[in-house]
Design a protein around this motif. Structure first.
Motif, PDB file in Angstrom:
ATOM      1  N   UNK A  63       3.545  -1.175   0.730  1.00 22.40           N
ATOM      2  CA  UNK A  63       2.702  -2.432   0.897  1.00 22.40           C
ATOM      3  C   UNK A  63       2.497  -3.132   2.248  1.00 22.40           C
ATOM      4  N   UNK A  64       3.842  -3.208   2.838  1.00 18.62           N
ATOM      5  CA  UNK A  64       3.925  -4.016   4.048  1.00 18.62           C
ATOM      6  C   UNK A  64       3.354  -3.229   5.003  1.00 18.62           C
ATOM      7  N   UNK A  66       0.807  -1.198   4.957  1.00 19.07           N
ATOM      8  CA  UNK A  66      -0.620  -1.273   4.716  1.00 19.07           C
ATOM      9  C   UNK A  66      -1.194  -2.536   5.296  1.00 19.07           C
ATOM     10  N   UNK A  67      -0.142  -3.538   5.054  1.00 14.83           N
ATOM     11  CA  UNK A  67      -0.711  -4.913   5.466  1.00 14.83           C
ATOM     12  C   UNK A  67      -0.752  -4.932   7.073  1.00 14.83           C
TER      13      UNK A  67
ATOM     14  N   UNK B 104      -0.732 -10.740   1.403  1.00 13.11           N
ATOM     15  CA  UNK B 104      -1.413  -9.295   1.422  1.00 13.11           C
ATOM     16  C   UNK B 104      -0.392  -8.315   1.047  1.00 13.11           C
ATOM     17  N   UNK B 105       1.011  -8.636   1.535  1.00 15.09           N
ATOM     18  CA  UNK B 105       1.778  -7.551   0.833  1.00 15.09           C
ATOM     19  C   UNK B 105       1.914  -7.507  -0.630  1.00 15.09           C
ATOM     20  N   UNK B 106       1.996  -8.574  -1.154  1.00 14.76           N
ATOM     21  CA  UNK B 106       2.252  -8.667  -2.521  1.00 14.76           C
ATOM     22  C   UNK B 106       0.925  -8.107  -3.278  1.00 14.76           C
ATOM     23  N   UNK B 108      -1.143  -5.705  -2.204  1.00 20.53           N
ATOM     24  CA  UNK B 108      -1.001  -4.310  -2.016  1.00 20.53           C
ATOM     25  C   UNK B 108       0.062  -3.777  -2.944  1.00 20.53           C
ATOM     26  N   UNK B 109       1.091  -4.574  -2.904  1.00 17.68           N
ATOM     27  CA  UNK B 109       2.175  -3.912  -3.954  1.00 17.68           C
ATOM     28  C   UNK B 109       1.648  -3.999  -5.348  1.00 17.68           C
ATOM     29  N   UNK B 112      -0.713  -1.203  -5.930  1.00 16.74           N
ATOM     30  CA  UNK B 112      -0.098   0.198  -5.956  1.00 16.74           C
ATOM     31  C   UNK B 112       0.649   0.352  -7.118  1.00 16.74           C
TER      32      UNK B 112
END
Lengths: 528, 260
Positions: A63-64, A66-67, B104-106, B108-109, B112
């Protein structure tokens, strides 16, 4: 030590406070091989990847990453996408495939639409495991993939791809996606996996008025397994599907209490559908209901108002739609007539048009009339439909509207000809108006065919008054009229027709046999 | 005495010299690792000495002695001893806790993690946005965990004079308060604050939970009820800090996106 790690330390991206520029500078410094190494390390959850990406927690590695990838320059991004594509291709060629690593690569591929080709290959490759194919399908559901791709897949063989298909089509072709899903003989995957894609598709459909109509139609044709799924999506568990969807639709469309009361009428009618006697019994009540509708309807609806056409279409889609829509149409039409419809585009005329359009989708029932077996409600509807058209043709204000509706819905020349003769005979429609309307909707060839049919009708009727009335008005088609209508009339009667066209009037004394044998009759008559 | 003092008792002098030598290599090559070594040697009290002993033993057993390799071995050892700091002992427990994550990371997580429910990201983001904005959740949604493993949370004690973190209006300030993103890579990105009911077991964070996050620091000896943040800026007060195992969305109360 990986080459990318050396670059990572060289640019100082590992240092406290190094900032965003340092990490982006590092990414920009990577070549294709470095990118492949980095992405492979991320997919395998190698320590080096954690060291470079620095996720806040272990589960945030991809996730990181991708960010961070979202901030790459176009050139760097293209290089990374190429590297990812290579890794995916390498995966398909490996004899010992690491499905987990492929899954992680695919999770990153969501950030790179440029890698769509490689992902597509994974979806259709039969050698690839089902789980990886399902992952690849989910990635593709994020890209602007052609609709046709989703229709090529076999969801009976790979049911786990079905949610991705519905989700991918939810925006562009929600109905097609739902129809494809509903065509499956059994539920392809757990309900929880289908719930949100189906919800998204339904929401997309409900955003347009036309979508609501097709959605209601779809509901009525759902396979057994899909009913609880759709009902669950609409959060109407505990109610019957039909009642719930009707209520939801009514509420959604801002229907009034009167309309809700109407729904009950519709349902009660539906239970006894098939009984022609019942149709007659309920007719009075329904006409009263149409009066209510008329009261609510205004010729220029405001933004909050629901167009009458929509309401009529809604009623039409009820379980008892065949009976109800016909009754509404008849009732509304009577109301329009009772109101004393003035000439021109009055509200009554407009209403009649709406009603006619609303029931015109049942025109196929007319074709059923020739079938050996016809159900009782269908027969009742057929009778109602014919009655309606007949009565429409006999009223000045509605005859042109009915003619337009017939033309809009692809009526054949023969039937149109019969309608015109009836309308002219009743005095509700001048033949010149008929000609103008037909010409507005169709080309010359169709008009020719129509008036040839008019001629045939006239020949059948042998109504001299009609022949005269029509023949004197239509100049361009007089030849056909004369040719067709003169059969069965005596020479004296033919000669009595006051043809206005000079070209035709010269021929009026000719014998019909000679007339037909003359060259150029079809093209027109040359001056001698 | 810190956990380290007890943990060292099982090692011989030679072994201790080797461990120290490895720490020296580590801190010389990667200066910011000095904080981690200091945490291990002087400040860690919550982690049981036996567990710290095992972490040190893995460092001792490392074949390669390059700084990166030591980091790697230490990281792997930490993962094995995560969530072992014991329960937070303050009473009453705070009614709600706040978790700050990169927005953003959250997202994305989430996309996913729950990709089987939401096959494409547009769908997942829409649903998550709706959930975060407070729409009623289904039973399935309530059962979804908000993290894969342990999550770090903070709260504002009743008697504190600090600004409650829930009302802070700057992502940079929140990062500074909580010691997030010390590399400042995401300084331009918003922070998502997740506020939820306190999970049943709040745990004290240890060096093993912090892994290689050098901004972490165990609390002073007198503050043993829970962990404490180490702000990135001077003048900002330390805040209570704890971790918990993955908590379900049913605990979720509200959220706020804080712009930089």
């Amino acid at each position: 030590v990986s080459s990318y790690l050396q670059k990572y330390h060289a640019v100082g991206a590992h240092l406290p406070g190094s900032g965003e520029k340092a990490i982006l500078r590092f990414f920009a410094s990577l070549d294709l091989a470095d990118w492949q190494d980095l992405l492979a390390d991320i997919s395998l959850h190698q320590f080096n990847a954690y060291d470079v990406i620095r996720p806040a927690s272990q589960d945030f590695l991809v996730a990181t990453a991708r960010a961070l990838f979202a901030r790459l320059s176009p050139q760097t991004r293209a290089l990374a996408a190429r590297a990812l594509g290579r890794l995916l291709v390498r995966f398909t060629r490996d004899s010992e495939r690491d499905d987990q690593a492929a899954t992680e690569l695919l999770l990153m591929a969501v950030s790179f639409s440029e890698s769509a080709a490689a992902v597509r290959t994974l979806v259709i490759d039969p050698e690839v495991s089902r789980s990886v194919r399902a992952e690849a399908a989910r990635v593709l559901a994020n890209f602007d993939e052609l609709e046709s791709f989703w229709f090529r897949l076999d969801y009976r063989e790979l049911p786990e791809l079905a949610p991705s298909m519905v989700a991918a089509l939810a925006t562009k072709a929600p109905l097609k996606g739902l129809q494809l899903l509903a065509s499956l003989p059994k539920q392809p995957c757990p309900t929880a996996h289908l719930e949100y894609p189906v919800k998204a598709a339904i929401e997309q459909l409900l955003s347009s008025r036309a979508g609501k109509i097709v959605l209601l139609r779809l509901f009525n044709n759902l396979p057994h397994w899909a009913t609880p799924l759709f009902a669950g999506v609409l959060e109407v568990a505990g109610k019957t599907q039909t009642t719930a969807q009707s209520e939801a639709a009514l509420t959604d469309w801002g229907f009034s209490q009167t309309a809700l009361a109407w729904k009950e009428v519709a349902e009660s009618t539906g239970r006894e559908e098939g009984s022609a006697a019942h149709l007659r019994v309920r007719r009075t009540d329904l006409i009263e209901g149409v009066k209510d509708l008329l009261e609510q309807w205004s010729p220029s609806p405001g933004p909050e108002d629901v167009p009458l056409e929509t309401r009529v279409q809604l009623f039409e889609r009820y379980p008892s739609r065949t009976a109800l829509s016909a009754l509404i149409a008849i009732g509304a039409f009577q109301i329009a007539r009772l109101r004393g419809v003035p000439a021109g585009k009055s509200d009554g005329e407009h209403l009649a048009l709406l009603i006619l359009r609303a029931i015109s989708s049942h025109a196929h029932i007319v074709s059923m009339a020739n079938a050996d077996k016809i159900s009782e409600p269908a027969r009742a509807l057929l009778v109602a439909y014919r009655d309606l058209l007949r009565s429409a043709s006999e009223t000045k204000a509605t005859a042109p509207v009915a003619l337009e509706v017939l033309l809009e819905h692809g009526v054949r020349p023969r039937r149109l000809g019969a309608y015109i003769v009836r309308a002219v005979a009743s005095g509700s429609l001048p033949v010149s108006t008929c000609h103008r309307i037909v010409l507005k909707f169709r080309d010359e060839a169709f008009v020719d065919d129509t008036f040839r049919a008019v001629g045939e009708e006239l020949r059948k009727s042998k109504d001299r008054r009609l022949v005269v009335a029509i023949g004197t008005k239509i100049y361009d088609h007089s030849i056909h009229l004369m040719k067709e209508s003169s059969h069965g009339l005596s020479v004296e009667e033919r000669c009595a027709i006051p043809w206005r066209s000079k070209k035709v009037s010269r021929l009026r004394r000719l014998d019909p046999g000679r007339l037909l044998a003359m060259p150029g009759v079809r093209k027109g008559v040359k001056k001698r | 005495m810190s956990s380290y003092v007890h943990a060292c008792k099982g090692f011989s002098d030679d072994e201790m010299r080797t461990i120290d030598a490895r720490f020296d290599v580590w801190t010389l090559s990667l200066p910011h690792m000095r904080r981690i070594v200091r945490n291990i040697k002087k400040l860690e009290y919550f982690l049981h000495p036996d567990r710290l002993h095992q972490i040190l033993a893995s460092l001792l057993a490392a074949r390669d002695t390059a700084a990166e390799d030591i980091s790697k071995v230490y990281f792997a050892a930490c993962i094995r001893h995560a969530c072992e700091g014991g329960k937070v002992t303050c009473r009453p427990l705070p009614p709600a806790v706040s978790r700050a994550v990169e927005s953003d990371t959250f997202f994305n997580w989430f996309c996913q993690k729950y990709r089987t429910f939401y096959p494409n990201e547009a769908l997942a983001r829409k649903e998550l946005n709706e959930i975060l904005s407070g729409r009623p959740r289904s039973a399935t949604e309530n059962s979804l965990p908000m993290s894969e493993h342990a999550a770090w949370v903070t709260w504002t004690p009743k008697d504190s004079r600090d600004d409650p973190i829930e009302t802070m209006t700057s992502a940079l300030l929140i990062r500074a308060c909580l010691g997030l993103d010390p590399e400042a890579r995401n300084a331009s990105e918003p922070i998502l604050l997740l506020i939820y009911a306190t999970p049943s077991a709040l745990l004290k964070p240890t060096i093993a939970d912090a892994e290689l996050h050098y901004q972490f620091e165990p609390p002073p000896k007198k503050e043993r009820k829970y962990g404490q943040t180490r702000p990135l800026r001077k003048g900002l007060a330390r805040r209570p800090e704890a971790i918990h195992q993955a908590a379900p969305l049913s605990l979720f109360r509200s959220s706020r996106t804080v712009m930089p």
